[in-house]
Design an enzyme around this catalytic site. Structure first.
Site, mmCIF file in Angstrom:
data_model
loop_
_atom_site.group_PDB
_atom_site.id
_atom_site.type_symbol
_atom_site.label_atom_id
_atom_site.label_comp_id
_atom_site.label_asym_id
_atom_site.label_seq_id
_atom_site.Cartn_x
_atom_site.Cartn_y
_atom_site.Cartn_z
ATOM 1 N N ASP A 407 131.327 -15.787 52.469
ATOM 2 C CA ASP A 407 130.160 -15.987 51.605
ATOM 3 C C ASP A 407 129.342 -17.166 52.146
ATOM 4 O O ASP A 407 129.790 -17.880 53.049
ATOM 5 C CB ASP A 407 130.685 -16.259 50.188
ATOM 6 C CG ASP A 407 129.562 -16.306 49.167
ATOM 7 O OD1 ASP A 407 128.517 -15.675 49.393
ATOM 8 O OD2 ASP A 407 129.750 -16.988 48.138
ATOM 9 N N GLU A 410 124.525 -17.745 55.319
ATOM 10 C CA GLU A 410 123.133 -17.473 55.787
ATOM 11 C C GLU A 410 122.635 -18.527 56.786
ATOM 12 O O GLU A 410 121.698 -18.197 57.512
ATOM 13 C CB GLU A 410 122.187 -17.443 54.586
ATOM 14 C CG GLU A 410 122.393 -16.235 53.678
ATOM 15 C CD GLU A 410 123.618 -16.330 52.782
ATOM 16 O OE1 GLU A 410 124.041 -17.471 52.510
ATOM 17 O OE2 GLU A 410 124.156 -15.287 52.397
ATOM 18 N N ASP A 482 123.993 -12.079 45.192
ATOM 19 C CA ASP A 482 123.913 -12.374 43.752
ATOM 20 C C ASP A 482 122.790 -11.564 43.103
ATOM 21 O O ASP A 482 121.627 -11.694 43.478
ATOM 22 C CB ASP A 482 123.662 -13.867 43.547
ATOM 23 C CG ASP A 482 124.814 -14.708 44.068
ATOM 24 O OD1 ASP A 482 125.895 -14.131 44.338
ATOM 25 O OD2 ASP A 482 124.639 -15.926 44.229
#
Ligand code: GLC
Length: 806
Positions: A407, A410, A482
């Site tokens: 997770d 990015e 999300d």
């Protein structure tokens, strides 16, 4: 017209800014030479290189400098020996393959792709072509009047992207809406459709990239990037399937996931301590709601330090994991890229000592803040760091973890502004964050996949990532990040999965129930029904939201959840076979109607753009939790209602009832759908009998059923079992082809269950004589209160070819 073109093209255009911001065109061809299937061209302003990869796939590289090292993290496909015809006149060079003609105009240098009979599939804008603007590079293409655009990976907006623009810059974007840009992952691949023709463009550039499909202008479609070369692949194809197949020939295909990863998965931020995790798992079993995977989000760690356990919350992880295993649960842990800066913390000390982190230009490791506070970040563009990272999973694997969730990759940091000049190794060639950001998440997943695969010693891991790039399907599943608990996000998630599927990544899902905010019971009921019929099925919700397990919304929703999850488990043989297809051809499991019903304009209508098929057999018409009547478009063919076998003529629109316990689902006539009895998890014995449901329909249909041990890589050595069912609806012939693969089936016999046939259907040969009446619920599991009578044929599963006349 012509003189203007020449003037415009030959000159360097002076931009309004300083010299560095000059806008510059490619100019005229000066010289050209072939080496095998590669054509090198020098122009006034730069160089172009055209390579034929196969009759349908052409690579175009354009640079203002010398062509550097040919290196891509995304592309793995190599040029294949291809017969080409080369012709040259004073104005053009022509390259012809069996399927495609590329005409290269010399002055100015422009590319036009045509069909062998001369129809233009795709061409450079005659005036603009490829241009530079400062360090930016763009290619402009003619925008056809009826042109539609689909794909481009994890992008919001409509199925048809015409009139919109997008950019790729992997971003932690939890508050996105139907049109926000950008999201977590970048796949610079799209498909253009016009005049009954189609093509794909894959732009292999990891910088921030831009796609304009007629937004703020109606002159051209374009793609480009902040920096780097123009390096793209033109893909010709007669169908969207063919184009996706070529695209995944270039960027690779997924490996078979473990069977358990197709099961129902339960997550929240965060289940802890250990007792709570066990309580959740036990409740699934007590309530007979099937599930295979439970997730541990960030609270399982000590101060969010990756590769640690919280000493009190999980005092004895091995014992907890072993109890979960005994209940048939696999456990997935979250592992973020941020490594806490803390003296004495092994991963930090070791990474620092071994020079594994990304750095500022002065050599100081970059620090950004995320859950643990100040962190360093491994440099996954460095081969040694990939190895180092992969080996760090040693203890987790030994303790019993086989699912790994990457997770915040990015890279997400508090402030969301990691400086562009942070340095990366880029496999020894050097790069900055500008170039590395979009690929970082995928390379993290690659390191995690390769490392854990080694450690698992022959067993398949589940890898899940939030960020990614083209080619990530080789290493990982992805979820859409999300989302929020509302109907719009539910439907957007479906379009995202449809689009990501078109872009080579079949193993994809969304947070069922919504991550942020509290779902209403109705919303959860609808969402889980949809999620149960999607490739990756996981409920997840944020810290500070209300409980979100299938039983947390009241008894009715619990029943609906159980029914649809039971349906998923019943469909497991079908689903697993679809994943086999994804691994062989790159086909999505969840298919936008644009794949198979490309030329029907209704596919793109706002009302129908969320519809998809699971494989080709089941059509799902997503609707909001408040919609009790839904407009449905059933494309060409014959269709059956899932809940009642009612027949519908295709090519028409219908209004159907859609109460919360009846998501509109239809089965296509001619389909073959293998199912087995409901199980609480995929590790349970599926019994002796495989049910193969055949829905009467016209025309030719084929389905390949696939089985292997679901756990190991033995299938790569031939240890699998595969049968193709060919059904000719016009002659009534069903051929079950001889088995391939060297493993026996799990099943001893099978029943062929006939839908839509007359009660007096006669079958030959005589060894399969008696029609029996099947009084169960068709494909549906018990729990749905509908019973339908179908005929069935029962037979022993012989290995040789079986032919039946129906
Ligand atoms: C990010 C993830 C979310 C996770 C949370 C805590 O927001 O997208 O899935 O639960 O971080 O780890």
């Amino acid at each position: 017209m012509k003189p203007i073109v020449i003037l415009f093209a030959a000159a360097f255009l002076i931009g309004s800014d300083a010299a560095a911001q000059k806008t510059q065109t490619l100019g005229h061809m000066k010289k050209a030479s072939f080496r095998n299937n590669t054509l090198q061209i020098d122009t006034d302003a730069g160089k172009a290189m055209i390579t034929v990869y196969n009759p349908d796939v052409f690579r175009i590289r354009i640079t203002r400098e010398q062509f550097g090292n040919d290196f891509s993290y995304a592309v793995v496909g190599q040029p294949e020996p291809t017969e080409i015809k080369k012709e040259e006149t004073s104005t053009q060079i022509k390259i012809t393959t069996a399927t495609t003609v590329l005409e290269i105009n010399k002055k100015p240098l422009r590319f036009t792709f045509k069909t062998p009979d001369g129809k233009v599939i795709n061409q450079d804008d005659p005036q603009l072509g490829t241009i530079w603007n400062g360090t930016e590079v763009f290619t402009c293409k003619t925008l056809f009047d009826d042109e539609k655009f689909i794909g481009l990976g994890e992008k919001t907006g409509n199925l048809d992207r015409r009139g919109s623009s997008y950019w790729h810059w992997n971003t932690d974007n939890p508050h996105h809406d139907n049109n926000s840009e950008p999201l977590y992952a970048s796949i610079p691949f799209y498909i253009g459709l016009h005049s009954g023709l189609m093509y794909g463009i894959y732009f292999d550039n990891t910088h921030k990239s831009y796609f304009n499909f007629g937004a703020s202008q109606a002159r051209f479609s374009s793609f480009g990037a902040d920096d780097g070369d123009m390096d793209y692949y033109f893909i010709n194809g007669k169908s969207v399937e063919e184009i996706v197949k070529h695209y995944t020939f270039l960027t690779g295909r997924m490996e078979m996931p473990p069977l358990w990863a197709l099961g129902n998965q339960q997550c929240r931020w965060s289940y802890y301590p250990d007792d709570e995790v066990l309580r959740i798992a036990t409740t699934f079993r007590e309530k007979k709601i099937p599930a295979d995977v439970i997730y541990l989000d960030i609270h399982y760690m000590d101060a969010y330090k990756v590769f640690t356990w919280h000493p009190e919350r999980f005092a004895n992880p091995e014992a907890t994991l072993s109890r979960l295993r005994d209940m048939g649960f696999h456990t997935t842990v979250i592992i973020d890229p941020g490594i806490k800066v803390e003296k004495g913390y092994e991963t930090y000390e070791d990474g620092l000592a071994k020079d594994m982190f990304i750095k500022y230009p002065d050599g100081v490791p970059y620090q950004g803040q995320v859950w643990p506070g100040w962190c360093h970040f491994a440099d996954y563009t460095k081969p040694a760091a990939r190895e180092w990272w992969g080996a760090k999973f040693d203890e987790l694997v030994r303790q019993g973890i086989d699912g790994f969730w990457n997770d915040m990759n990015e890279i997400a940091t508090w402030g969301q502004a990691t400086p562009n000049f942070v340095q990366f190794d880029w496999d020894g060639k050097g790069a900055t964050y500008r170039k590395a950001k979009n690929i970082y998440g995928m390379l993290m997943a690659k390191s995690t996949f390769e490392g854990t695969k080694k450690l698992l010693n022959g067993r398949r891991p589940l890898i899940l990532t939030r960020a990614g790039f083209a080619g990530m399907q080789r290493y990982t599943a992805i979820w859409t990040g999300d989302n929020q608990a509302n109907d719009d996000h539910m439907l957007l998630g479906i379009r995202l999965v449809n689009s990501i599927g078109l872009s080579g990544v079949a193993f994809t899902g969304y947070d069922i129930g919504g991550f942020g905010g509290d779902a209403t019971p109705a919303l959860y009921a609808r969402w889980i029904s949809l999620g149960a019929l999607s490739p990756f099925c996981r409920t997840h919700s944020a810290f500070n939201t209300k409980d979100s397990e299938p039983w947390a919304y009241g008894e009715d929703v619990e029943d609906i959840s159980r029914n649809y999850l039971n349906l998923r488990y019943r469909l497991m043989p079908y689903l697993y076979s679809l994943f086999r297809e994804a691994s062989l051809t790159g086909m999505p499991v969840q298919r936008t109607l644009a794949l198979d019903y490309t030329h029907d304009p209704r596919t793109f209508y706002y009302a129908y753009q969320n519809q998809y098929t699971l494989g080709k057999a089941l059509l799902i018409a997503p609707c909001k939790s408040t919609e009790m009547l839904t407009k449905v478009f059933l494309p060409d063919g014959q269709w059956y209602g899932l809940y009642d076998d009612k027949t519908y003529e295709g090519g028409k629109e219908y209004i159907v009832e859609s109460p919360l316990n009846r998501l509109p689902v239809f089965v296509k006539g001619g389909s073959i759908v293998p199912v087995h009895p409901v199980r609480q998890h995929t590790g349970e014995d599926p019994g002796n009998t495989l049910e193969v449901h055949l829905f009467k329909g016209k025309g030719q249909h084929s389905f390949t059923y696939y089985e292997d041990d679901g756990l190991t890589y033995n299938h790569l050595d031939g240890r699998y079992y595969e049968r193709t069912f060919d059904y000719n609806g016009d002659t009534g012939e069903l051929t079950i082809r001889a088995k391939t693969g060297q493993a026996p089936s799990k099943f001893k016999d099978f029943k062929i269950i006939l839908h839509g046939f007359d009660s007096k259907v006669s079958t030959t040969p005589a060894e399969y004589p008696d029609d029996k009446i099947y009084t169960r619920t068709g494909i549906l599991p018990d729990g749905f209160d509908y019973k339908v009578n179908n005929l069935y044929k029962s037979m022993l599963l012989k290995d040789e070819e079986i032919k039946i006349k129906l």
